[in-house]
Scaffold this motif. Sequence first.
Motif, short mmCIF file in Angstrom:
data_model
loop_
_atom_site.label_atom_id
_atom_site.label_comp_id
_atom_site.label_asym_id
_atom_site.label_seq_id
_atom_site.Cartn_x
_atom_site.Cartn_y
_atom_site.Cartn_z
N ALA A 150 12.79 6.22 23.95
CA ALA A 150 12.09 7.12 23.13
C ALA A 150 11.60 8.22 23.51
O ALA A 150 11.57 9.25 22.79
CB ALA A 150 10.67 6.14 22.94
N HIS A 190 15.11 3.88 14.16
CA HIS A 190 13.68 3.30 15.16
C HIS A 190 13.91 1.98 15.15
O HIS A 190 13.49 1.26 13.90
CB HIS A 190 12.60 4.22 14.85
N ALA A 232 12.18 2.15 20.15
CA ALA A 232 10.99 2.71 19.96
C ALA A 232 9.71 1.81 20.35
O ALA A 232 9.80 0.62 20.59
CB ALA A 232 10.91 3.01 18.54
N LEU A 237 5.79 4.55 17.09
CA LEU A 237 6.83 5.56 16.74
C LEU A 237 6.73 6.92 17.57
O LEU A 237 7.02 8.00 17.07
CB LEU A 237 7.35 5.84 15.12
N ASN A 295 16.85 4.52 18.46
CA ASN A 295 15.60 4.69 19.30
C ASN A 295 15.09 3.28 19.80
O ASN A 295 14.78 2.51 18.62
CB ASN A 295 14.45 5.44 18.75
#
Length: 177
Positions: free
Chosen positions: A41, A82, A30, A34, A28
Motif C-alpha cells: 500500500a 484495492h 490495502a 485505503l 493494492n
Amino acid sequence: MNTAHRGAMLECVQGDITQQPDMDAIVNAANGALLPGGGVAGAIHRAAGPGLVQECRKLAPIHPGEAVSTGGHRLPNRHVIHCLGPVYGVDEPAAALLASCYRQALRLAEQQGLASVAFPAISTGVFGYPLEPAARIAVNTVKATLAECPGIKRVRFVLFSAADLACYRRVLAETGE
C-alpha cells in the motif's frame, strides 16, 4: 513461469508491483481506510502520488474481502484495484475472505473492460497469512473466477522475494491443467 488457463495467461514474477507498465491494473493490498501505509500500500501510494489518496477517501472504509477500483494516477497503469485481505487469526473465515479479494478484483477488472491484472501476495505481509496457503487460495480462486471473466487475458502474480516467487511457481505448477 507462465501457464494458460481458460484463455488467460497466468504469470509469476519477482518484482515491484508499481513497475508493471504492461498491465491495465495493479492490485493494492490495502488497509481498510485505503490510506498509505507500509508494504504494498505504501509503495503504490508513493508511486501514484497524492491524487490516489484523494480518490480513495471517497471509497473508504472497506471491509475484509472487499475490493474497490480507482484510477492509476501517476502509475503506468490505468487502474488500481484495492483489496482488503484478512488479518490472519483475526478476520474469519480467513480463507473465504482472502478468496473474495481475488474474486472481487477480477470481477471489477472484467466490469471495467480490463484485460490484464497484476496481484501482490495479499495478506502475507504484516497481516500474517502464511505464504503457501495464501498462494493456493490465490491461484485456485483466480483460476475458478476466470470462467466468469472472459475479457481478462493476463493475470500476473508479482512477488517480493525469491522465496515467495518459488512458492507461487510451485503452487501454479501443482494446480496445472
